[in-house]
Each structure stands twice: as C-alpha cells, then as structure tokens.
Design an enzyme around this catalytic site. Structure first.
Site, PDB file in Angstrom:
ATOM      1  N   THR A  39       0.852  -1.188   0.000  1.00 31.71           N
ATOM      2  CA  THR A  39       0.000   0.000   0.000  1.00 31.71           C
ATOM      3  C   THR A  39       0.889   1.240   0.000  1.00 31.71           C
ATOM      4  OG1 THR A  39      -1.864  -1.067   1.070  1.00 31.71           O
ATOM      5  CG2 THR A  39      -1.659   1.303   1.395  1.00 31.71           C
ATOM      6  N   GLN A 112      -3.805  -7.336  -6.514  1.00 29.17           N
ATOM      7  CA  GLN A 112      -4.314  -7.791  -5.221  1.00 29.17           C
ATOM      8  C   GLN A 112      -5.672  -7.122  -4.949  1.00 29.17           C
ATOM      9  OE1 GLN A 112      -3.114  -6.564  -1.170  1.00 29.17           O
ATOM     10  NE2 GLN A 112      -2.279  -8.619  -0.948  1.00 29.17           N
ATOM     11  N   HIS A 189      -6.807 -10.839  -1.187  1.00 28.32           N
ATOM     12  CA  HIS A 189      -6.188 -10.437   0.084  1.00 28.32           C
ATOM     13  C   HIS A 189      -6.979 -11.060   1.234  1.00 28.32           C
ATOM     14  CE1 HIS A 189      -3.886  -8.379   2.966  1.00 28.32           C
ATOM     15  NE2 HIS A 189      -3.907  -7.146   2.496  1.00 28.32           N
ATOM     16  N   ASN A 192      -3.790  -9.893   7.039  1.00 33.77           N
ATOM     17  CA  ASN A 192      -3.579  -8.576   7.660  1.00 33.77           C
ATOM     18  C   ASN A 192      -4.779  -7.974   8.383  1.00 33.77           C
ATOM     19  OD1 ASN A 192      -1.216  -9.032   6.315  1.00 33.77           O
ATOM     20  ND2 ASN A 192      -1.059  -7.022   5.386  1.00 33.77           N
ATOM     21  N   TYR A 194      -7.953  -7.841   7.485  1.00 34.35           N
ATOM     22  CA  TYR A 194      -9.035  -7.279   6.669  1.00 34.35           C
ATOM     23  C   TYR A 194     -10.193  -8.277   6.581  1.00 34.35           C
ATOM     24  CZ  TYR A 194      -5.453  -3.810   5.924  1.00 34.35           C
ATOM     25  OH  TYR A 194      -4.488  -2.854   6.143  1.00 34.35           O
ATOM     26  N   ARG A 241      -3.565 -14.612  -0.373  1.00 37.61           N
ATOM     27  CA  ARG A 241      -2.600 -14.253   0.669  1.00 37.61           C
ATOM     28  C   ARG A 241      -3.224 -14.485   2.040  1.00 37.61           C
ATOM     29  NH1 ARG A 241       0.997  -8.847   2.274  1.00 37.61           N
ATOM     30  NH2 ARG A 241       2.962  -9.907   1.851  1.00 37.61           N
ATOM     31  N   ASN A 249      -4.087  -5.438  12.863  1.00 35.38           N
ATOM     32  CA  ASN A 249      -5.413  -4.820  12.991  1.00 35.38           C
ATOM     33  C   ASN A 249      -6.300  -5.564  13.987  1.00 35.38           C
ATOM     34  OD1 ASN A 249      -5.145  -2.602  11.106  1.00 35.38           O
ATOM     35  ND2 ASN A 249      -5.110  -4.138   9.480  1.00 35.38           N
ATOM     36  N   ALA A 309       6.486 -14.355   2.599  1.00 35.03           N
ATOM     37  CA  ALA A 309       6.856 -12.955   2.765  1.00 35.03           C
ATOM     38  C   ALA A 309       7.018 -12.680   4.250  1.00 35.03           C
ATOM     39  CB  ALA A 309       5.775 -12.039   2.181  1.00 35.03           C
ATOM     40  N   GLY A 310       7.743 -11.614   4.560  1.00 35.72           N
ATOM     41  CA  GLY A 310       7.848 -11.198   5.943  1.00 35.72           C
ATOM     42  C   GLY A 310       9.259 -11.124   6.469  1.00 35.72           C
ATOM     43  N   GLY A 311       9.901  -9.969   6.284  1.00 31.24           N
ATOM     44  CA  GLY A 311      11.225  -9.759   6.862  1.00 31.24           C
ATOM     45  C   GLY A 311      12.355 -10.467   6.155  1.00 31.24           C
ATOM     46  N   GLY A 332       9.154  -6.666   0.299  1.00 36.04           N
ATOM     47  CA  GLY A 332       8.414  -5.417   0.402  1.00 36.04           C
ATOM     48  C   GLY A 332       9.328  -4.219   0.520  1.00 36.04           C
TER      49      GLY A 332
END
Length: 379
Positions: A39, A112, A189, A192, A194, A241, A249, A309-311, A332
C-alpha cells in the site's frame, strides 16, 4: 534486516536459488524475487494514477512477478485515503497504462483485490455508514498500518447472512475488472486483519450462523470468495494471501497452526495457482520477532506454488528457496527502496536503505519513484 553481501563470486560461479527460473502454472518466471503487495497511498480519488506507471515499471524485470498494492473491490471496501479501487470503469481505465508498462518490460502482473471490512471509518464509506464486517466488535489495536497511533475505529455493522453473497460477488466482479485492465491474474487479500481475515480468526468472528463457530464455518467465506473468483477468471490465475499467525489490525486466532494448515489443505480443492503466506515472525507489521512457529506444514500441504513474505533478506530468501521451504519470496521494504532488487541480488550489491517516514505519504515522487538504481547510485 541486513543488506550485507551474501558470498563473493560471480553470478556464474554461484547460482543463487532466488535467481533460478520457475514455472508458475502457465507463467515462466525468470527468478523467484517477487514484488510484494505494498500500500503506497498515491491513488488520488481511489483511482490509480500516472505516477504508478513509473513506480511499477521501475520494479519490473523480464520474467519477474509483481503484485499490485491492495485494490478495493467495492465502495464499502476502502479503509485508507488514496488507495486504488477496481470496481468502476474509470478505475479500470486508470490501471490500464500501468499494466501495459509492466508488460512492455516483460513482467507478470497480478492485482491484489481487497476489502478492508471493519478496518475503516465512516468517512470512507458510502453515505457515511458504518463499515461492514463479520462482527460488530470494533478494532482495538494501538497502531495503524503506518505505525502512527490508531484512531478510535467505529463499531462495524455485522453483515446479515444473506448479505455475505454480495461481498463474495464484489470480489468476483473485481477479478473480472482486473482482467479487463490487462492484469495476468489476481491475488485475493485474505490477510492482515481485513475482511477475509476477520471471518477466519476466532478472536474476531463471533457469528452464530454457518459463517461462524467451527473452523470450517469461519473459513467458509474465504473459500466462497476463492471459488467465485476462480470461476470468474480461471483458477490458474488466482492466488490467495494469508497471515494465520499475525495479529494485524487486532485480528488474532487462538490456534493459528491449525487454521493455516486447514486453509492450505482445503485450498487444493479449488486448484488455485498459488498460496502466499506471511511468516509467523511478522506478528506485527513493523519488525520481525523470534518464533518457534513455522509455515512448513502449510508448504507441505498446499499443492500449488507456495510464496512466503515477511522480513526476508537476500541471504534467508536464498535459504528458504534452496531448502525447499518456498517456491517464491515476496520482498516489500527492500523492493520499495531498490527498484532493481533482482539485479542487486545478482551482483551482491549494496542496497539502498528505505525511509519508513515516506512509505505512506501522498507525494507522487518522494519515497516513491526517486530511489536510485544501482548505476545512478554508483556515480
């Protein structure tokens, strides 16, 4: 987080697993380095803007896979300012030149598609109504996506059982629209915190109908979306994803291992192209944490392409692909700051540092298209 070189030696002497070709269904990828969905809040009026042509094309390499920023599926899906949508004709038209620019450079581009659910406010909703969700419990987190203190989110409106099929249909229509805009496929998506994640997680979903209670019921909405989208554009063009271990959130689950494994196993029934999972170490959206949890059981259960994904850094990205833990790795922050990231990996070159303060500003250039390429950085 490191930008240290991996090992010395030319690319010819040492083939990095991240830089090996991969066949993802009908798509031939030249490497495993994927642009993660990010985003960026530069889509004024919820329409993708001309500056995104440069942003995405900068990050395109021949045979490279890019996933677009989260893109709203309906007028109730928006939760942040200046994020794009794909439910109107004008929005479809806004995406076309961006997709064309990626294709002209030989890239593969997935859109996405996204509904924020309760992570929204009255000001983003049609007629100032309450956001919709599986629940009427408001988000209670301390921070929002850009790291700033979270606003007091309003209580969402709990969807009636018969209303849920409309949201499912919104995803299907958005997928069709993405294909009209020229995208190669869509990523649903489901992560996260949502709307799909809100249905999945037992600490948020408190429904008593057949969309709540048991794990099978909580996953029903996600699978209905997957099925509808696959039916609309073909399962071979669909990814999903997930972030079962995350508490983004204010959306945790009491048994993320079981949830993740069940989703991975059941997804096989729909034959979708890929599953994209956020690593358990990314419990929050900002920094990685040590954890004993693993996505390996999901990797073993899912029969399609598995993306993580992630770090990730260059080193552990090569490790996870090299040891069979994943087929693809989405980057990212490092891809945001290094438009030529695959090339830098190939040369074991130093990486630009990212500036977190400009991740979510609305400037069409600063922190967006002004990160230097390797050649420019060397001058």
């Amino acid at each position: 987080m490191g930008e240290t070189n991996q090992k010395s030696g030319s690319p010819q002497q040492q083939q990095q697993p991240l830089l090996t070709p991969y066949k993802m269904g009908n798509f031939s990828l030249s490497h495993r380095v994927v642009l993660a969905p990010l985003t960026r809040m530069r889509s004024y009026g919820h329409i993708a803007q001309p500056q995104a042509v440069l942003y995405y094309s900068q990050r395109t390499s021949p045979g490279g896979l890019l996933i677009s920023e989260a893109t709203g599926v309906s007028d109730t899906s928006i939760g942040y300012p200046n994020v794009p949508g794909i439910w109107t004709k004008e929005q479809i038209e806004g995406w076309k030149p961006i997709v064309n620019a990626v294709h002209e450079k030989g890239g593969i581009f997935f859109c996405q598609i996204w509904h924020s659910g309760r992570v929204s406010d009255y000001c983003f909703q049609p007629n100032g109504q309450a956001p919709i969700s599986c629940t009427d419990k408001p988000v209670g987190g301390e921070f929002q996506i850009d790291g700033t203190k979270a606003p007091a989110y309003p209580a969402p409106r709990r969807l009636a059982t018969e209303e849920i099929k409309q949201v499912v249909n919104d995803f299907a229509v958005a997928a069709r629209n993405a294909m009209e805009a020229g995208f190669d496929g869509v990523e649903i998506h489901g992560a996260n915190g949502y709307i799909i994640d809100q249905f999945l997680k037992d600490q948020v979903n408190d429904r008593t109908d057949h969309y709540g209670g048991t794990m099978e019921n909580r996953c029903r909405f996600a699978f209905e979306v997957v099925e509808a989208v696959a039916k609309e554009i073909g399962a071979d063009r669909v990814g999903l994803r997930l972030s079962p271990f995350a508490d983004y959130n204010d959306c945790p689950d009491s048994n993320p291992e079981a949830l993740g494994l069940y989703m991975a196993q059941e997804l096989n029934k729909y034959g979708i192209l890929y599953c994209h999972v956020i690593e358990p170490r990314m419990i929050t959206q900002f920094e990685a944490h040590d954890t004993h949890n693993s996505v390996l059981p999901m990797r073993k259960a899912f029969k399609g392409t598995f993306m993580v994904a992630g770090g990730y850094t260059q080193r552990d990205g090569n490790e996870v692909v090299g040891n069979g833990g994943a087929d693809l790795v989405a980057f990212g922050r490092w891809f945001l700051a290094n438009p030529d990231l695959p090339r830098r990996f190939e040369l074991n070159a130093k990486l630009n540092k990212y500036d977190r303060s400009t991740f979510y500003t609305h400037d069409p250039v600063v922190g967006y298209t002004d990160y230097p390429f390797l050649e420019a950085a060397d001058k």
